[in-house]
Design an enzyme around this catalytic site. Sequence first.
Site, PDB file in Angstrom:
ATOM      1  N   SER A   1      31.774 -63.714  48.225  1.00  0.00           N
ATOM      2  CA  SER A   1      31.274 -64.333  46.998  1.00  0.00           C
ATOM      3  C   SER A   1      32.378 -65.165  46.360  1.00  0.00           C
ATOM      4  O   SER A   1      33.409 -64.630  45.933  1.00  0.00           O
ATOM      5  CB  SER A   1      30.812 -63.261  46.012  1.00  0.00           C
ATOM      6  OG  SER A   1      30.648 -63.837  44.737  1.00  0.00           O
TER       7      SER A   1
ATOM      8  N   HIS B   1      28.535 -66.592  49.892  1.00  0.00           N
ATOM      9  CA  HIS B   1      27.638 -66.116  48.836  1.00  0.00           C
ATOM     10  C   HIS B   1      27.920 -66.925  47.565  1.00  0.00           C
ATOM     11  O   HIS B   1      29.048 -66.960  47.076  1.00  0.00           O
ATOM     12  CB  HIS B   1      27.865 -64.622  48.613  1.00  0.00           C
ATOM     13  CG  HIS B   1      26.891 -63.995  47.664  1.00  0.00           C
ATOM     14  ND1 HIS B   1      25.612 -63.631  48.027  1.00  0.00           N
ATOM     15  CD2 HIS B   1      27.021 -63.660  46.353  1.00  0.00           C
ATOM     16  CE1 HIS B   1      25.002 -63.096  46.989  1.00  0.00           C
ATOM     17  NE2 HIS B   1      25.827 -63.107  45.945  1.00  0.00           N
TER      18      HIS B   1
ATOM     19  N   ASP C   1      26.931 -67.519  43.762  1.00  0.00           N
ATOM     20  CA  ASP C   1      26.308 -66.863  42.604  1.00  0.00           C
ATOM     21  C   ASP C   1      26.009 -67.862  41.496  1.00  0.00           C
ATOM     22  O   ASP C   1      26.929 -68.381  40.863  1.00  0.00           O
ATOM     23  CB  ASP C   1      27.261 -65.799  42.044  1.00  0.00           C
ATOM     24  CG  ASP C   1      27.309 -64.556  42.902  1.00  0.00           C
ATOM     25  OD1 ASP C   1      26.232 -63.970  43.154  1.00  0.00           O
ATOM     26  OD2 ASP C   1      28.416 -64.160  43.318  1.00  0.00           O
TER      27      ASP C   1
ATOM     28  N   MET D   1      24.468 -68.518  37.811  1.00  0.00           N
ATOM     29  CA  MET D   1      24.141 -67.799  36.571  1.00  0.00           C
ATOM     30  C   MET D   1      23.789 -68.795  35.487  1.00  0.00           C
ATOM     31  O   MET D   1      24.449 -69.824  35.354  1.00  0.00           O
ATOM     32  CB  MET D   1      25.342 -66.975  36.118  1.00  0.00           C
ATOM     33  CG  MET D   1      25.831 -65.982  37.138  1.00  0.00           C
ATOM     34  SD  MET D   1      27.222 -65.074  36.474  1.00  0.00           S
ATOM     35  CE  MET D   1      27.654 -64.081  37.923  1.00  0.00           C
TER      36      MET D   1
ATOM     37  N   HIS E   1      22.444 -66.946  45.400  1.00  0.00           N
ATOM     38  CA  HIS E   1      21.926 -65.816  44.617  1.00  0.00           C
ATOM     39  C   HIS E   1      21.624 -66.336  43.221  1.00  0.00           C
ATOM     40  O   HIS E   1      22.533 -66.585  42.437  1.00  0.00           O
ATOM     41  CB  HIS E   1      22.993 -64.707  44.610  1.00  0.00           C
ATOM     42  CG  HIS E   1      22.645 -63.512  43.804  1.00  0.00           C
ATOM     43  ND1 HIS E   1      23.569 -62.536  43.493  1.00  0.00           N
ATOM     44  CD2 HIS E   1      21.472 -63.110  43.251  1.00  0.00           C
ATOM     45  CE1 HIS E   1      22.989 -61.584  42.775  1.00  0.00           C
ATOM     46  NE2 HIS E   1      21.720 -61.915  42.605  1.00  0.00           N
TER      47      HIS E   1
ATOM     48  N   MET F   1      20.747 -65.923  39.769  1.00  0.00           N
ATOM     49  CA  MET F   1      20.639 -65.028  38.609  1.00  0.00           C
ATOM     50  C   MET F   1      20.215 -65.887  37.427  1.00  0.00           C
ATOM     51  O   MET F   1      20.968 -66.116  36.480  1.00  0.00           O
ATOM     52  CB  MET F   1      21.989 -64.332  38.369  1.00  0.00           C
ATOM     53  CG  MET F   1      22.262 -63.250  39.396  1.00  0.00           C
ATOM     54  SD  MET F   1      23.960 -62.678  39.367  1.00  0.00           S
ATOM     55  CE  MET F   1      24.697 -63.898  40.436  1.00  0.00           C
TER      56      MET F   1
ATOM     57  N   MET G   1      21.235 -54.921  44.184  1.00  0.00           N
ATOM     58  CA  MET G   1      22.435 -55.065  43.352  1.00  0.00           C
ATOM     59  C   MET G   1      23.047 -53.689  43.115  1.00  0.00           C
ATOM     60  O   MET G   1      22.365 -52.754  42.709  1.00  0.00           O
ATOM     61  CB  MET G   1      22.079 -55.705  42.002  1.00  0.00           C
ATOM     62  CG  MET G   1      21.802 -57.194  42.055  1.00  0.00           C
ATOM     63  SD  MET G   1      23.114 -58.195  42.791  1.00  0.00           S
ATOM     64  CE  MET G   1      24.500 -57.861  41.707  1.00  0.00           C
TER      65      MET G   1
ATOM     66  N   ASP H   1      25.346 -56.066  47.039  1.00  0.00           N
ATOM     67  CA  ASP H   1      26.211 -56.961  46.257  1.00  0.00           C
ATOM     68  C   ASP H   1      26.738 -56.224  45.027  1.00  0.00           C
ATOM     69  O   ASP H   1      25.956 -55.743  44.208  1.00  0.00           O
ATOM     70  CB  ASP H   1      25.352 -58.174  45.836  1.00  0.00           C
ATOM     71  CG  ASP H   1      26.121 -59.230  45.071  1.00  0.00           C
ATOM     72  OD1 ASP H   1      27.340 -59.089  44.888  1.00  0.00           O
ATOM     73  OD2 ASP H   1      25.469 -60.212  44.657  1.00  0.00           O
TER      74      ASP H   1
HETATM   75  C1  DX5 Z   1      27.699 -60.262  40.394  1.00  0.00           C
HETATM   76  C2  DX5 Z   1      27.572 -61.152  41.589  1.00  0.00           C
HETATM   77  C3  DX5 Z   1      28.385 -60.748  42.748  1.00  0.00           C
HETATM   78  C4  DX5 Z   1      29.871 -60.692  42.509  1.00  0.00           C
HETATM   79  C5  DX5 Z   1      30.393 -59.527  43.286  1.00  0.00           C
HETATM   80  O1  DX5 Z   1      26.690 -60.495  39.503  1.00  0.00           O
HETATM   81  O2  DX5 Z   1      26.217 -61.237  42.034  1.00  0.00           O
HETATM   82  O3  DX5 Z   1      28.092 -61.519  43.903  1.00  0.00           O
HETATM   83  O4  DX5 Z   1      30.564 -61.855  42.885  1.00  0.00           O
HETATM   84  O5  DX5 Z   1      31.729 -59.345  42.985  1.00  0.00           O
HETATM   85  P1  DX5 Z   1      32.521 -58.038  43.416  1.00  0.00           P
HETATM   86  O6  DX5 Z   1      32.457 -57.941  44.906  1.00  0.00           O
HETATM   87  O7  DX5 Z   1      33.904 -58.298  42.892  1.00  0.00           O
HETATM   88  O8  DX5 Z   1      31.838 -56.875  42.733  1.00  0.00           O
HETATM   89 ZN    ZN Z   2      25.756 -62.201  44.034  1.00  0.00          ZN
END
Ligand code: DX5
Ligand code: ZN
Length: 220
Positions: free
Chosen positions: A8, A33, A35, A37, A66, A68, A137, A175
């Site tokens: 990620s 990955h 992310d 947001m 991903h 979010m 998650m 994740d």
């Molecule tokens: C959190 C993200 C993850 C995050 C994981 O909301 O979806 O993908 O980057 O980070 P670590 O591996 O540090 O928990």
């Molecule tokens: Zn993620």
Amino acid sequence: MKKILAPSILSADFKTLGEQIIETEKGGAQYIHFDIMDGMFVPSISFGMPVLSSIRNLTGQTIDAHLMVTEPVRLMEEFVECGADILTIHYEACTDIKADIDCIHSLGVKAGLSIKPETPVEALEPYLEQADMFLVMCVVPGFGGQTFLPGSIEKIQKLRAMLRERGMEKDIEVDGGIHHSNVTKVLDAGANIIVAGSAIYKGDVRDNTERFMEILRNYD
Ligand code: DX5
Ligand code: ZN
């Protein structure tokens, strides 16, 4: 099932993002990955289309987006145009999940469906046939570097059993809070796609990736 590592980039150092991603590819990681947001579904804002476009042809890795975000259907087409190969949406963020998964498929990419820690795994049941991947998650979504929630193990086990009962061999991605020290536990529970942010991007990226890949390759 094939074991896949999905570093990620949320935990990357953005001064040198491209170089670091290349290190994950050299180390054997198959996915990136990504992310996304929106500051609504989760409290924070990460990055979006311009960053995705910049990295899309950097490596041969699969881009695993991903989302979010609230009502991700608004943004799906644009993220696919920018280079996403997989779009994962949240069960809790959509008004019409079936229509949204259909929309992802109509864009020619794979569809993932994710649940937050408080959502029971049974919520995924109506979508087992339709979605290509399920993301459990293991922390509250929104930030990297959180601690793995132990209740996630039972959810992964239940989901793998639900799929097996129906004769389906589909991807289960995990994740949040995954490190070299606990990855075997999520593999044992039935996960096969491993997201890791801080465990890859804090410290020596190449070495962290290689050590994960060694565990994944030797598993079974
Ligand atoms: C959190 C993200 C993850 C995050 C994981 O909301 O979806 O993908 O980057 O980070 P670590 O591996 O540090 O928990
Ligand atoms: Zn993620």
